[in-house]
Motif scaffolding. Structure first.
Motif, PDB file in Angstrom:
ATOM      1  N   ASP A 188       0.810  -1.218   0.000  1.00  0.00           N
ATOM      2  CA  ASP A 188       0.000   0.000   0.000  1.00  0.00           C
ATOM      3  C   ASP A 188       0.847   1.273   0.000  1.00  0.00           C
ATOM      4  O   ASP A 188       0.353   2.347  -0.359  1.00  0.00           O
ATOM      5  CB  ASP A 188      -0.937   0.013   1.215  1.00  0.00           C
ATOM      6  CG  ASP A 188      -1.992  -1.077   1.121  1.00  0.00           C
ATOM      7  OD1 ASP A 188      -2.171  -1.652   0.020  1.00  0.00           O
ATOM      8  OD2 ASP A 188      -2.620  -1.379   2.159  1.00  0.00           O
ATOM      9  N   ARG A 189       2.097   1.147   0.413  1.00  0.00           N
ATOM     10  CA  ARG A 189       2.958   2.338   0.493  1.00  0.00           C
ATOM     11  C   ARG A 189       3.681   2.655  -0.804  1.00  0.00           C
ATOM     12  O   ARG A 189       4.419   3.633  -0.875  1.00  0.00           O
ATOM     13  CB  ARG A 189       3.973   2.187   1.640  1.00  0.00           C
ATOM     14  CG  ARG A 189       3.305   2.324   3.014  1.00  0.00           C
ATOM     15  CD  ARG A 189       4.292   2.071   4.126  1.00  0.00           C
ATOM     16  NE  ARG A 189       5.360   3.052   4.170  1.00  0.00           N
ATOM     17  CZ  ARG A 189       5.288   4.239   4.766  1.00  0.00           C
ATOM     18  NH1 ARG A 189       4.164   4.606   5.355  1.00  0.00           N
ATOM     19  NH2 ARG A 189       6.309   5.051   4.770  1.00  0.00           N
ATOM     20  N   PHE A 190       3.514   1.845  -1.842  1.00  0.00           N
ATOM     21  CA  PHE A 190       4.137   2.159  -3.129  1.00  0.00           C
ATOM     22  C   PHE A 190       3.052   2.369  -4.166  1.00  0.00           C
ATOM     23  O   PHE A 190       2.297   1.445  -4.475  1.00  0.00           O
ATOM     24  CB  PHE A 190       5.092   1.046  -3.585  1.00  0.00           C
ATOM     25  CG  PHE A 190       5.879   1.451  -4.790  1.00  0.00           C
ATOM     26  CD1 PHE A 190       7.060   2.174  -4.660  1.00  0.00           C
ATOM     27  CD2 PHE A 190       5.411   1.169  -6.069  1.00  0.00           C
ATOM     28  CE1 PHE A 190       7.767   2.603  -5.772  1.00  0.00           C
ATOM     29  CE2 PHE A 190       6.110   1.599  -7.193  1.00  0.00           C
ATOM     30  CZ  PHE A 190       7.299   2.309  -7.042  1.00  0.00           C
ATOM     31  N   THR A 191       2.994   3.589  -4.720  1.00  0.00           N
ATOM     32  CA  THR A 191       1.914   3.902  -5.658  1.00  0.00           C
ATOM     33  C   THR A 191       2.423   4.124  -7.091  1.00  0.00           C
ATOM     34  O   THR A 191       1.657   4.519  -7.968  1.00  0.00           O
ATOM     35  CB  THR A 191       1.127   5.139  -5.193  1.00  0.00           C
ATOM     36  OG1 THR A 191       2.048   6.219  -5.013  1.00  0.00           O
ATOM     37  CG2 THR A 191       0.408   4.867  -3.878  1.00  0.00           C
ATOM     38  N   GLY A 192       3.716   3.862  -7.321  1.00  0.00           N
ATOM     39  CA  GLY A 192       4.267   3.973  -8.673  1.00  0.00           C
ATOM     40  C   GLY A 192       3.930   2.738  -9.501  1.00  0.00           C
ATOM     41  O   GLY A 192       3.144   1.877  -9.095  1.00  0.00           O
ATOM     42  N   ASP A 193       4.554   2.664 -10.688  1.00  0.00           N
ATOM     43  CA  ASP A 193       4.283   1.555 -11.608  1.00  0.00           C
ATOM     44  C   ASP A 193       4.958   0.264 -11.142  1.00  0.00           C
ATOM     45  O   ASP A 193       6.101   0.284 -10.671  1.00  0.00           O
ATOM     46  CB  ASP A 193       4.798   1.891 -13.005  1.00  0.00           C
ATOM     47  CG  ASP A 193       3.939   2.943 -13.689  1.00  0.00           C
ATOM     48  OD1 ASP A 193       2.828   3.227 -13.172  1.00  0.00           O
ATOM     49  OD2 ASP A 193       4.373   3.462 -14.719  1.00  0.00           O
ATOM     50  N   VAL A 194       4.252  -0.840 -11.311  1.00  0.00           N
ATOM     51  CA  VAL A 194       4.759  -2.161 -10.915  1.00  0.00           C
ATOM     52  C   VAL A 194       4.511  -3.159 -12.043  1.00  0.00           C
ATOM     53  O   VAL A 194       3.433  -3.164 -12.643  1.00  0.00           O
ATOM     54  CB  VAL A 194       4.058  -2.659  -9.625  1.00  0.00           C
ATOM     55  CG1 VAL A 194       4.581  -4.036  -9.212  1.00  0.00           C
ATOM     56  CG2 VAL A 194       4.239  -1.655  -8.482  1.00  0.00           C
ATOM     57  N   LEU A 195       5.537  -3.978 -12.324  1.00  0.00           N
ATOM     58  CA  LEU A 195       5.359  -5.145 -13.201  1.00  0.00           C
ATOM     59  C   LEU A 195       5.578  -6.379 -12.345  1.00  0.00           C
ATOM     60  O   LEU A 195       6.626  -6.538 -11.719  1.00  0.00           O
ATOM     61  CB  LEU A 195       6.394  -5.151 -14.336  1.00  0.00           C
ATOM     62  CG  LEU A 195       6.394  -6.448 -15.171  1.00  0.00           C
ATOM     63  CD1 LEU A 195       5.111  -6.602 -15.981  1.00  0.00           C
ATOM     64  CD2 LEU A 195       7.613  -6.507 -16.099  1.00  0.00           C
ATOM     65  N   LEU A 196       4.576  -7.257 -12.283  1.00  0.00           N
ATOM     66  CA  LEU A 196       4.717  -8.486 -11.512  1.00  0.00           C
ATOM     67  C   LEU A 196       4.609  -9.680 -12.456  1.00  0.00           C
ATOM     68  O   LEU A 196       3.629  -9.787 -13.204  1.00  0.00           O
ATOM     69  CB  LEU A 196       3.648  -8.542 -10.410  1.00  0.00           C
ATOM     70  CG  LEU A 196       3.923  -9.551  -9.295  1.00  0.00           C
ATOM     71  CD1 LEU A 196       3.303  -9.108  -7.985  1.00  0.00           C
ATOM     72  CD2 LEU A 196       3.457 -10.957  -9.666  1.00  0.00           C
ATOM     73  N   VAL A 197       5.639 -10.533 -12.450  1.00  0.00           N
ATOM     74  CA  VAL A 197       5.670 -11.716 -13.317  1.00  0.00           C
ATOM     75  C   VAL A 197       5.655 -12.955 -12.433  1.00  0.00           C
ATOM     76  O   VAL A 197       6.365 -13.006 -11.412  1.00  0.00           O
ATOM     77  CB  VAL A 197       6.941 -11.711 -14.210  1.00  0.00           C
ATOM     78  CG1 VAL A 197       6.962 -12.918 -15.135  1.00  0.00           C
ATOM     79  CG2 VAL A 197       7.040 -10.421 -15.022  1.00  0.00           C
ATOM     80  N   HIS A 198       4.854 -13.969 -12.802  1.00  0.00           N
ATOM     81  CA  HIS A 198       4.792 -15.188 -11.992  1.00  0.00           C
ATOM     82  C   HIS A 198       4.430 -16.381 -12.887  1.00  0.00           C
ATOM     83  O   HIS A 198       3.518 -16.278 -13.709  1.00  0.00           O
ATOM     84  CB  HIS A 198       3.735 -15.029 -10.893  1.00  0.00           C
ATOM     85  CG  HIS A 198       4.042 -15.777  -9.631  1.00  0.00           C
ATOM     86  ND1 HIS A 198       4.024 -15.195  -8.381  1.00  0.00           N
ATOM     87  CD2 HIS A 198       4.407 -17.072  -9.430  1.00  0.00           C
ATOM     88  CE1 HIS A 198       4.340 -16.106  -7.457  1.00  0.00           C
ATOM     89  NE2 HIS A 198       4.573 -17.251  -8.074  1.00  0.00           N
TER      90      HIS A 198
END
Ligand code: FER
Length: 252
Positions: A188-198
């Motif tokens: 919740d404390r990071f509001t920038g762009d995220v790429l999650l790969v799984h």
């Protein structure tokens, strides 16, 4: 690859680091810090492939061996998520001091992906984006339940030693530290762009960890790799493609 190997000092601990520049390097570029997983190191096949993808997108890649892993100082049995987190903070500060580096990104695999999420929360103002790869977000809850490394223990009477899948022992302090960590607060404390790969056939970190984490992030793209396992033994090229495409879309 145009590689420079060196040491980053973290409070007296030597961290083994390698900086790989993009081929078209012309004085300035964005930089991605890359962190390996539990029992891993910076020369693993999937870590090198991700590093190459970062360079191909025109970004520099700063790989680091974490405390008790690879060629860094510290004993494996003494490592904890706090040590990895403070290592990551130090590496981010090091990267902020590099004149050539413009935007900073943080990427990590598995336990390194969990570290990426935690450091992303603490350094949200210094990081443009995060790339957690198969993040081991179940470790804190597993530690609270007494379920780590495929064995169970009483979470209120943590044993002196835990044994890792490769037979290496880990002090109980690893579990004590992990019990205090709350992944959702960090997300919740990071509001920038995220790429999650799984990989959706991950045998070590359930794919649901990645799905739930991606849903919780404010701005996250989730890339599931059908049929792939924890270290992408079957479709590493799909991981590489996702990382390269996501970064290319963000190159200033
Ligand atoms: C566990 C499952 C997975 C665990 C750690 C991992 C410490 C981490 C895997 C990785 O980083 O690749 O139960 O306990």
């Amino acid at each position: 690859m145009n590689t420079h190997q060196f040491t980053i000092m973290d409070d007296g601990i030597r961290l083994n680091a390698k900086l790989d520049y993009p081929k078209d390097f012309s004085g300035k570029c964005p930089l991605v810090i890359v962190i390996h997983g539990f029992t891993g190191h910076m020369e693993e096949r999937h870590i090198i492939a991700v590093t190459e993808a970062i360079n191909e997108a025109g970004f520099a890649a700063l790989r680091v061996d974490m405390y008790g892993h690879g060629h860094s100082d510290g004993a494996f049995e003494d490592h904890t998520l706090y040590k990895w987190l403070t290592n990551a903070l130090t590496v981010i500060d090091y990267a902020r001091g590099l004149d050539f580096a413009t935007d900073l990104y943080l990427c990590g695999h598995s336990q390194g992906g969990l570290t990426t999420i935690l450091a992303g929360a603490l350094k949200h103002d210094a990081l443009k984006g995060l790339m957690p790869l198969s993040p081991a977000t179940m470790i804190p809850e597993g530690a609270r339940k007494g379920d780590l490394l495929g064995t169970s223990f009483d979470p209120d009477r943590i044993p002196e030693k835990l044994v890792a899948h490769d037979g290496r022992a880990l002090k109980g302090n690893y579990a004590r530290v992990a019990q205090t960590i709350h992944v959702e607060e960090a997300v919740d404390r990071f509001t920038g762009d995220v790429l999650l790969v799984h990989g959706d056939a991950d045998e070590a970190v359930p794919v649901q960890c990645g799905i739930d984490t991606a849903k919780r992030y404010a701005r996250c793209e989730l890339v599931l790799i059908p049929g792939d396992n924890h270290c992408y033994d079957y479709h590493l090229e799909q991981v590489v493609e996702a990382v390269r495409r996501w970064l290319e879309a963000r190159k200033a």
